[in-house]
Design a protein around this motif. Structure first.
Motif, mmCIF file in Angstrom:
data_model
loop_
_atom_site.group_PDB
_atom_site.id
_atom_site.type_symbol
_atom_site.label_atom_id
_atom_site.label_comp_id
_atom_site.label_asym_id
_atom_site.label_seq_id
_atom_site.Cartn_x
_atom_site.Cartn_y
_atom_site.Cartn_z
ATOM 1 N N GLY A 67 45.134 144.813 -14.332
ATOM 2 C CA GLY A 67 44.800 144.888 -15.761
ATOM 3 C C GLY A 67 44.311 146.277 -16.145
ATOM 4 O O GLY A 67 44.686 146.828 -17.175
ATOM 5 N N ASP A 68 43.474 146.876 -15.285
ATOM 6 C CA ASP A 68 42.879 148.173 -15.621
ATOM 7 C C ASP A 68 43.836 149.340 -15.416
ATOM 8 O O ASP A 68 43.791 150.320 -16.138
ATOM 9 N N PHE A 69 44.667 149.262 -14.381
ATOM 10 C CA PHE A 69 45.473 150.435 -14.021
ATOM 11 C C PHE A 69 46.977 150.261 -14.260
ATOM 12 O O PHE A 69 47.700 151.247 -14.306
ATOM 13 N N GLY A 70 47.433 149.008 -14.358
ATOM 14 C CA GLY A 70 48.881 148.761 -14.410
ATOM 15 C C GLY A 70 49.547 149.341 -15.651
ATOM 16 O O GLY A 70 48.911 149.573 -16.682
ATOM 17 N N GLU A 71 50.819 149.620 -15.522
ATOM 18 C CA GLU A 71 51.641 150.095 -16.640
ATOM 19 C C GLU A 71 52.794 149.119 -16.781
ATOM 20 O O GLU A 71 53.026 148.297 -15.893
ATOM 21 N N LEU A 72 53.545 149.266 -17.870
ATOM 22 C CA LEU A 72 54.660 148.334 -18.061
ATOM 23 C C LEU A 72 55.649 148.424 -16.904
ATOM 24 O O LEU A 72 56.270 147.444 -16.516
ATOM 25 N N ASP A 73 55.794 149.627 -16.344
ATOM 26 C CA ASP A 73 56.779 149.783 -15.261
ATOM 27 C C ASP A 73 56.131 149.956 -13.883
ATOM 28 O O ASP A 73 56.756 150.418 -12.955
ATOM 29 N N TRP A 74 54.846 149.656 -13.763
ATOM 30 C CA TRP A 74 54.196 149.777 -12.431
ATOM 31 C C TRP A 74 52.956 148.876 -12.336
ATOM 32 O O TRP A 74 52.085 148.941 -13.186
ATOM 33 N N MET A 75 52.948 148.038 -11.342
ATOM 34 C CA MET A 75 51.752 147.231 -11.056
ATOM 35 C C MET A 75 51.190 147.697 -9.717
ATOM 36 O O MET A 75 51.916 147.711 -8.723
ATOM 37 N N PRO A 76 49.915 148.097 -9.678
ATOM 38 C CA PRO A 76 49.372 148.639 -8.426
ATOM 39 C C PRO A 76 49.312 147.638 -7.282
ATOM 40 O O PRO A 76 49.527 148.003 -6.131
ATOM 41 N N VAL A 77 49.025 146.358 -7.591
ATOM 42 C CA VAL A 77 48.889 145.390 -6.497
ATOM 43 C C VAL A 77 49.927 144.284 -6.642
ATOM 44 O O VAL A 77 50.093 143.710 -7.717
ATOM 45 N N ARG A 78 50.626 144.030 -5.562
ATOM 46 C CA ARG A 78 51.488 142.840 -5.507
ATOM 47 C C ARG A 78 50.858 141.926 -4.484
ATOM 48 O O ARG A 78 50.863 142.241 -3.290
ATOM 49 N N TYR A 79 50.318 140.833 -4.957
ATOM 50 C CA TYR A 79 49.560 139.948 -4.089
ATOM 51 C C TYR A 79 50.314 138.637 -3.941
ATOM 52 O O TYR A 79 50.786 138.074 -4.929
ATOM 53 N N MET A 80 50.452 138.186 -2.697
ATOM 54 C CA MET A 80 51.173 136.929 -2.443
ATOM 55 C C MET A 80 50.325 136.013 -1.587
ATOM 56 O O MET A 80 49.974 136.382 -0.465
ATOM 57 N N HIS A 81 50.013 134.837 -2.114
ATOM 58 C CA HIS A 81 49.280 133.844 -1.321
ATOM 59 C C HIS A 81 50.309 132.870 -0.756
ATOM 60 O O HIS A 81 50.347 131.707 -1.112
ATOM 61 N N ARG A 82 51.191 133.396 0.067
ATOM 62 C CA ARG A 82 52.255 132.581 0.665
ATOM 63 C C ARG A 82 52.608 133.162 2.024
ATOM 64 O O ARG A 82 52.287 134.306 2.321
ATOM 65 N N ASN A 83 53.292 132.374 2.804
ATOM 66 C CA ASN A 83 53.730 132.821 4.114
ATOM 67 C C ASN A 83 55.054 133.578 3.980
ATOM 68 O O ASN A 83 55.913 133.167 3.230
ATOM 69 N N VAL A 84 55.186 134.667 4.705
ATOM 70 C CA VAL A 84 56.475 135.370 4.760
ATOM 71 C C VAL A 84 57.122 134.991 6.089
ATOM 72 O O VAL A 84 56.436 134.965 7.118
ATOM 73 N N ALA A 85 58.438 134.733 6.091
ATOM 74 C CA ALA A 85 59.099 134.335 7.346
ATOM 75 C C ALA A 85 58.933 135.427 8.391
ATOM 76 O O ALA A 85 59.047 136.617 8.087
ATOM 77 N N ARG A 86 58.637 135.000 9.633
ATOM 78 C CA ARG A 86 58.369 135.977 10.702
ATOM 79 C C ARG A 86 59.516 136.972 10.896
ATOM 80 O O ARG A 86 59.287 138.145 11.175
ATOM 81 N N LYS A 87 60.751 136.486 10.708
ATOM 82 C CA LYS A 87 61.900 137.367 10.933
ATOM 83 C C LYS A 87 61.999 138.472 9.885
ATOM 84 O O LYS A 87 62.676 139.468 10.100
ATOM 85 N N ARG A 88 61.354 138.270 8.740
ATOM 86 C CA ARG A 88 61.448 139.288 7.684
ATOM 87 C C ARG A 88 60.301 140.296 7.760
ATOM 88 O O ARG A 88 60.399 141.401 7.232
ATOM 89 N N LEU A 89 59.202 139.892 8.413
ATOM 90 C CA LEU A 89 58.001 140.739 8.449
ATOM 91 C C LEU A 89 58.271 142.164 8.945
ATOM 92 O O LEU A 89 57.779 143.124 8.335
ATOM 93 N N PRO A 90 59.045 142.347 10.054
ATOM 94 C CA PRO A 90 59.226 143.704 10.555
ATOM 95 C C PRO A 90 59.863 144.646 9.521
ATOM 96 O O PRO A 90 59.543 145.833 9.491
ATOM 97 N N GLY A 91 60.732 144.103 8.665
ATOM 98 C CA GLY A 91 61.356 144.930 7.626
ATOM 99 C C GLY A 91 60.311 145.447 6.652
ATOM 100 O O GLY A 91 60.358 146.589 6.186
ATOM 101 N N LEU A 92 59.346 144.588 6.370
ATOM 102 C CA LEU A 92 58.263 144.950 5.450
ATOM 103 C C LEU A 92 57.363 146.009 6.094
ATOM 104 O O LEU A 92 56.978 146.996 5.471
ATOM 105 N N TYR A 93 57.036 145.793 7.373
ATOM 106 C CA TYR A 93 56.207 146.774 8.099
ATOM 107 C C TYR A 93 56.894 148.147 8.094
ATOM 108 O O TYR A 93 56.261 149.173 7.931
#
Ligand code: GDG
Length: 460
Positions: free
Chosen positions: A326-352
């Motif tokens: 709310g304080d820092f975000g812009e229409l084309d940029w959100m500073p935090v992407r927060y997910m309260h969910r599990n990511v599949a283990r096979k996809r995690l290394p791509g994210l890392y």
């Protein structure tokens, strides 16, 4: 050759991909030579008799899975109560969060007795028994009381706090006496081992016999630090498999103009998530060049949702993320992407691999395998930087990470900025040393060193 019997609260089919951490390490330990894995079935019987539970035995490849159901009353007192309401917070130095309810200890003891009774029916005389974690501290004492003469080792996956913190548990003497029924006690770090040594000498009048052997209660126990590792090759292979590559490409396209920071953990108060978000906010305030650029992806996978402290944490996190965006975000940029969910283990290394910086900043952690997974997933030619809490067990080994005090918001923000600005050559040099370290002390090394030491200790 002796058979390996692993005992842990939860048991997973080693033929299936486990969610990570402990399950992967133990599945790997058993898959090699075969053996038995014993623990709770995950089933709670409403109205079941306390201290009773049906035993289920099935074969999964070359591993025998033996699991026991728990009554609802036992589950509440043993698992939610004593294990996760007393031992977890206190062992993570959080006396403020402990609930010392007098009813819990009865259930904890009852379930350990139930496990010991059921396990006795499955044991062969030469089995090597390897018990895991805080749920099962008194298991060896219960087995010994039933006449078990096998070699028994115990590994604590979480930290062991200093004497004065441990002594706040009303049953601390009983717990520590129970530890002497093992032949070998394994801790994650030298710091934990020192805490054990000081505690037993000060509180139990134990004598140190040299070579990390301690004598008290008419028994001798050997102790040691065995930092748990990951299967580096398996993780590197996952990094180059389709799911991880797809994830990497997608994220790379989406964030090509941004600097990506990443946090991955179970939602737990030991992981320092609110402190991390405050440090990230501070980074945006102190170093405005990161505005419209730095993006923090925070995965907080659901964990122990049935406990109140976790609901409070969830609300705090949601509110912090909302306030920063709310304080820092812009229409084309959100500073935090927060997910309260599990990511599949096979996809995690791509994210890392796509992250420029990993934030692994627990307030206290036995080891922290995410730190090691992040290192294993990097491209050595252009690696990301690991920002690691000095209070994670992994900090004793991963000295080339940028170490931070997660309670120091400004200091952490400065270190994140340093990480974002680090020149390629320095990133490569640090990563090379970190990778060498996690290769040398990987999960195979951990299993072999622990089991070899257990066999030595038992024959002494
Ligand atoms: C205990 C001790 C010690 C996390 N989010 C997701 C996900 N994970 C996986 C990670 C990693 C594992 O969970 C977490 O391991 P940690 O070691 O970081 O932490 P704990 O679960 O607290 O484990 C700890 C460990 O035991 C082993 O001894 O290191 O100190 O607390 O593997 O990748 N996996 C998937 N999706 C997620 O969203 N698939």
């Amino acid at each position: 050759m002796s058979r390996l019997v692993v005992v842990s609260n939860r048991v997973a089919d080693p033929r299936k991909t486990a969610a990570g951490g402990l399950a992967v390490a133990l599945g790997d330990a058993l898959n090699g030579a075969g053996g038995m894995w014993f623990g709770w079935s995950g089933t709670v019987i409403e109205g079941g008799a306390p201290g009773e539970g049906e035993l289920h035995v099935q074969q999964a490849g070359n591993v025998k899975l033996a699991t026991v159901d728990l009554s609802a009353e036992d589950h509440a007192g043993y698992y939610l109560g004593y294990s996760n309401g007393v031992l977890w917070p206190v062992f993570h130095y959080r006396l403020d969060l402990a609930r010392f309810d007098a009813d819990y200890i009865g259930a904890y003891r009852r379930v350990n007795q139930l496990f010991a009774r059921k396990l006795m029916t499955q044991l062969l005389p030469d089995d090597i028994i390897w018990v895991h974690d805080y749920h099962l501290i008194p298991l060896a004492a219960e087995l010994r009381a039933m006449g078990c003469k096998n070699r028994i080792g115990f590994f604590l996956h979480i930290p062991l706090p200093p004497q004065q913190v441990l002594a706040a548990i009303p049953q601390h003497e009983w717990l520590m006496r129970a530890m002497f029924a093992y032949d070998l006690l394994g801790f994650q770090s030298q710091a934990d081992l020192q805490n054990f040594s000081r505690y037993v000498q000060a509180e139990a009048g134990a004598e140190e016999l040299g070579n990390n052997r301690f004598r008290a209660f008419n028994r001798t126990v050997r102790a040691g630090a065995f930092p748990i590792g990951i299967d580096v090759d398996e993780f590197a292979a996952l990094t180059h498999a389709k799911e991880a590559l797809d994830m990497y490409e997608r994220m790379k396209d989406e964030y090509s103009r941004r600097k990506l920071l990443l946090g991955v953990e179970r939602l737990d108060y030991s992981k320092g998530l609110p402190q991390r978000l405050r440090a990230f906010k501070c980074l945006l305030e102190r170093y405005p060049e990161n505005l419209r650029s730095a993006t923090l992806i925070q995965i907080a996978s659901p964990s122990r949702e049935d406990m109140g402290t976790y609901t409070d944490l969830l609300q705090e996190l949601e509110s912090l993320c909302g306030a920063i965006n709310g304080d820092f975000g812009e229409l084309d940029w959100m500073p935090v992407r927060y997910m309260h969910r599990n990511v599949a283990r096979k996809r995690l290394p791509g994210l890392y691999r796509v992250a420029r910086v990993a934030l692994v900043t627990p307030l206290r952690d036995g080891m922290n395998l995410v730190a090691k997974e992040f290192i294993a997933a990097q491209n050595p030619a252009d690696p990301g930087v690991l920002v690691l809490s000095r209070f994670a067990g992994a900090a004793e080994q991963l000295k080339e990470a940028l170490l931070v005090n997660p309670y120091d918001t400004d200091g952490t923000a400065d270190t994140i900025q340093h990480a974002l600005q680090m020149p390629l050559q320095e990133r490569q040099a640090r990563h090379q040393k970190l990778l060498k370290n996690i290769r040398e002390q990987d999960v195979h090394w951990w299993r072999k060193t622990f089991l070899d030491t257990l066999c030595d200790a038992a024959s002494e």
